[in-house]
Design a protein around this motif. Structure first.
Motif, PDB file in Angstrom:
ATOM      1  N   ARG A 149      -6.177   0.762  30.124  1.00 21.70           N
ATOM      2  CA  ARG A 149      -6.068  -0.885  30.382  1.00 21.70           C
ATOM      3  C   ARG A 149      -6.041  -1.666  29.264  1.00 21.70           C
ATOM      4  O   ARG A 149      -5.786  -2.955  29.389  1.00 21.70           O
ATOM      5  N   GLN A 178      -8.009 -14.183  29.350  1.00 25.89           N
ATOM      6  CA  GLN A 178      -8.869 -13.716  30.730  1.00 25.89           C
ATOM      7  C   GLN A 178      -8.745 -12.286  30.573  1.00 25.89           C
ATOM      8  O   GLN A 178      -9.840 -11.670  30.824  1.00 25.89           O
ATOM      9  N   ASP A 179      -7.713 -11.691  30.551  1.00 23.50           N
ATOM     10  CA  ASP A 179      -7.503 -10.188  30.634  1.00 23.50           C
ATOM     11  C   ASP A 179      -8.284  -9.474  28.945  1.00 23.50           C
ATOM     12  O   ASP A 179      -9.071  -8.804  29.475  1.00 23.50           O
ATOM     13  N   ALA A 206     -10.849 -11.048  27.809  1.00 19.04           N
ATOM     14  CA  ALA A 206     -12.305 -10.980  28.166  1.00 19.04           C
ATOM     15  C   ALA A 206     -12.771  -9.852  29.077  1.00 19.04           C
ATOM     16  O   ALA A 206     -13.932  -9.277  28.978  1.00 19.04           O
ATOM     17  N   GLY A 207     -12.026  -9.497  29.955  1.00 16.81           N
ATOM     18  CA  GLY A 207     -12.387  -8.340  31.049  1.00 16.81           C
ATOM     19  C   GLY A 207     -12.370  -7.088  29.977  1.00 16.81           C
ATOM     20  O   GLY A 207     -13.052  -6.277  30.296  1.00 16.81           O
ATOM     21  N   ASP A 208     -11.333  -7.183  28.934  1.00 17.61           N
ATOM     22  CA  ASP A 208     -11.271  -5.843  28.104  1.00 17.61           C
ATOM     23  C   ASP A 208     -12.485  -5.566  27.289  1.00 17.61           C
ATOM     24  O   ASP A 208     -13.244  -4.865  27.285  1.00 17.61           O
ATOM     25  N   ALA A 232     -15.357  -6.959  28.081  1.00 18.22           N
ATOM     26  CA  ALA A 232     -16.552  -6.651  29.007  1.00 18.22           C
ATOM     27  C   ALA A 232     -16.732  -5.130  28.985  1.00 18.22           C
ATOM     28  O   ALA A 232     -17.819  -4.561  28.985  1.00 18.22           O
ATOM     29  N   GLU A 233     -15.574  -4.386  29.426  1.00 19.08           N
ATOM     30  CA  GLU A 233     -15.418  -2.980  29.691  1.00 19.08           C
ATOM     31  C   GLU A 233     -15.815  -2.240  28.545  1.00 19.08           C
ATOM     32  O   GLU A 233     -16.548  -0.927  28.365  1.00 19.08           O
ATOM     33  N   ASP A 281     -19.346  -2.353  27.788  1.00 23.33           N
ATOM     34  CA  ASP A 281     -20.260  -1.521  28.611  1.00 23.33           C
ATOM     35  C   ASP A 281     -20.238   0.213  28.099  1.00 23.33           C
ATOM     36  O   ASP A 281     -21.240   0.670  28.154  1.00 23.33           O
ATOM     37  N   GLU A 309     -12.310 -16.579  30.272  1.00 23.82           N
ATOM     38  CA  GLU A 309     -13.104 -16.068  31.548  1.00 23.82           C
ATOM     39  C   GLU A 309     -13.045 -17.301  32.416  1.00 23.82           C
ATOM     40  O   GLU A 309     -12.960 -16.914  33.697  1.00 23.82           O
ATOM     41  N   ARG A 313     -10.918 -20.476  37.400  1.00 20.95           N
ATOM     42  CA  ARG A 313     -12.098 -20.696  38.368  1.00 20.95           C
ATOM     43  C   ARG A 313     -12.189 -22.091  38.802  1.00 20.95           C
ATOM     44  O   ARG A 313     -11.919 -23.100  37.973  1.00 20.95           O
TER      45      ARG A 313
END
Length: 599
Positions: A191, A206-207, A209-211, A213-214, A217, A284, A288
């Motif tokens: 990803r 935005q993508d 930001a998701g990267d 976060a993953e 984690d 992010e 919205r």
């Protein structure tokens, strides 16, 4: 979904984690090159272009260079995430290799045989209960977690059986864990890819930001657990100083939100982290449609615009010391470097302040104007706009004071003290001069900060403007000496005329809305020096040093109702005397501040 193990213990044993770390180093070098390119664009090319070229063509070139700089910022972020993902993968795999190696060493020492499928053969041993003959050997296979199945039956067990079973369980446990790690990181790496094309729009951020976060984690054990969240600012400063350059780069790439908001980390480091986190937050929140996200997004974009703009002559550099979408939003912006400046002032805004476009334009301007004024008197000065708490918001006219009470001030005071302790820890001067400036409800927050153990760390002077009271009745109770407490209070500032809570019941205040409630309050308070949060700081009974300010526009006039007098203390155009007094105090020159009669 659980992965089906296809890995063998021999493959795990022979895995060359150094190759993963070498690949991570390669991505790290790419990240550093992108960061250097971005810096060259922002510090050299854009500056040179603005200084030497004018016209539409030059403006177009500036826009394209800014886009290129953001593209390099995206490359820096994604390559940094790849580096940390590979390093974290190697870190977790090496841990399973150690578990496997210990099990294989135990088997070899006992002359057990470990088979390709992880089963373990052990020799004959012990004595039979009946004939005393050695019990025959056997083969143990993993049955799950080690040590869960005790031996049973009437026959005395071979003493090697339990040991062989434990070794088999450890071998297969390491292989299963490594297979799960491999499956998990393979998904993350698949990803971590960019969209095609040369532009990096907000959707791509935005993508990203998701990267981030993953990867955060996944890298929790590898990196995050070491971040000293519960340590003192001095310990955090020393922790950062003790990291290698590669470790610092990884923390900045993967945890810009945590490093950027960690008190005790050097200002330039926090600025770099928060600029990257700012882009991730914009990505992010973009798309919205809830009111909070759209409001904060407008504020974030305005801050981003200002950070990208070239400072005007005489303006100090802008550093982003904190940014977050927590609560009503957090933003800490410094004008001047607080680590190198001899004079550092922090301005705490008040009622109805949140991370929105108004804050980004108006509250930041107050700090910037004060910094320009302070640096006129002493160039080694920095002024900070500190939105590190949830200030009361307008709910029903101005009745939110009654709703908020002291609670938010106390919470904000705790955070403000943590922040100023961080400033003290990272400032490079032996005895810097520090000033706390509270406006409106922000003055109540500063007052609450002074009442906590030890007072406000490092602060020498306190400035209170547009104050509805600070929670104490005498200036000396603020802990810096009454001669170091300064008050500005405009005659037409309705907030400084709010009656004491004992004078006007909350129900009667709530019956009115807007400035009219203050007009009633002013009439109720005539001849009294008690305000909503205690003694009027501009009164003789309080005993602070009151400096002159402009009266400000009348509350009620032919043009209607106005509360503008509450907002002009920092403005060098609308109230030059007040703005200059605040600047002098911030620059450590309070002896030059003129005095005004008490109210």
């Amino acid at each position: 979904m659980t992965p089906t193990p296809t890995l063998t213990w021999a493959q795990l044993r022979d895995l060359k984690c150094a190759e993963l770390e070498g690949a991570a180093d390669g991505w790290g070098r790419s990240s550093n090159r992108a960061d250097a390119a971005r810096d060259r664009i922002e510090q050299q090319l854009l500056t040179g272009l603005r200084d030497t070229q004018e016209g539409e063509a030059a403006q177009g070139a500036v826009a394209r260079l800014r886009q290129l700089g953001r593209n390099f910022q995206y490359v820096y972020t994604e390559c940094g995430l790849l580096r940390t993902t590979l390093n974290s993968l190697a870190h977790e795999m090496k841990r399973q290799q150690r578990v496997l190696a210990e099990a294989l060493q135990d088997a070899a020492a006992l002359k057990f045989t470990v088979h390709p499928d992880g089963s373990v053969t052990y020799p004959a041993g012990g004595e039979g209960l009946v004939d005393g003959a050695p019990l025959r050997g056997g083969t143990a296979s993993s049955r799950g977690a080690p040590g869960l199945t005790p031996p049973s039956g009437l026959v005395a067990p071979n003493p090697h059986a339990a040991t062989a079973q434990d070794i088999a369980d450890r071998v297969c446990g390491a292989v299963r864990a490594a297979a799960e790690i491999d499956w998990r990181y393979a998904g993350i790496l698949r990803r971590l890819k960019a969209e095609e094309g040369l532009k990096v729009p907000d959707s791509t951020w935005q993508d990203a930001a998701g990267d981030a976060a993953e990867v955060r984690d996944a890298a929790r054990v590898y990196l995050e657990d070491a971040i000293p969240h519960d340590a003192s600012p001095e310990a955090r400063r020393d922790w950062w100083a003790g990291l290698t350059q590669e470790q610092r780069e990884e923390y900045l790439a993967v945890y810009p939100d945590q490093i950027g908001n960690l008190d005790g980390i050097p200002a330039l480091v926090r600025d770099a982290a928060n600029r990257d986190n700012l882009r991730l937050l914009i990505g992010e929140l973009d798309g919205r449609d809830d009111e909070k996200s759209m409001t904060q997004l407008a504020g974030l974009r305005e801050i981003d615009r200002q950070l990208s703009a070239e400072p005007k002559p005489g303006e100090p550099p802008m550093l982003l010391l904190g940014i977050s979408d927590e609560g009503n939003g957090r933003a800490i912006v410094s004008y001047g470097n607080p680590d190198t400046s001899r004079n550092v002032a922090a301005y705490v805004p008040g009622l109805n302040t949140s991370l929105d476009e108004d804050f980004a334009k108006n509250d930041l301007k107050r700090a910037r104007d004060t910094a320009i004024g302070a640096r006129y008197h002493d160039p080694s000065s920095a002024v900070i706009a500190w939105l590190g708490y949830d200030a009361p918001q307008l709910v029903d006219g101005f009745s939110s004071f009654a709703v908020a009470g002291d609670g938010r001030a106390v919470q904000g005071g705790t955070r403000f003290n943590e922040f100023t302790a961080g400033l003290s820890a990272t400032n490079e001067n032996c005895d810097p001069h520090m000033t706390a400036i509270g406006h409106s409800y922000g003055s109540r927050t500063v007052g609450a900060a002074t009442q906590q153990a030890g007072g406000i760390p490092g602060v020498d002077d306190i400035v209170l403007v547009g104050s509805p009271g600070v929670g104490v009745d005498r200036a000396e109770e603020l802990g810096v000496g009454r001669g170091h407490v300064f008050v500005g209070s405009a005659e037409n500032d309705v907030v400084t005329k709010m009656p004491a809570r004992q004078q006007v019941a909350a129900s009667s205040m709530a019956a009115l809305s807007g400035p009219f409630a203050y007009v009633v309050g002013d009439m109720a308070d005539r001849g009294d020096d008690d305000l909503w949060f205690g003694k009027d700081p501009a009164s003789g009974a309080f005993g602070a040093r009151r400096f002159p300010v402009d009266d400000g526009p009348s509350v009620v006039s032919g043009g209607g109702v106005s509360i503008d007098a509450h907002s002009q203390y920092f403005d060098p155009v609308r109230d030059s005397v007040s703005a200059n007094s605040i600047a002098l105090i911030s620059a450590g020159l309070s002896r030059k501040v003129k005095s005004e009669e008490y109210r």
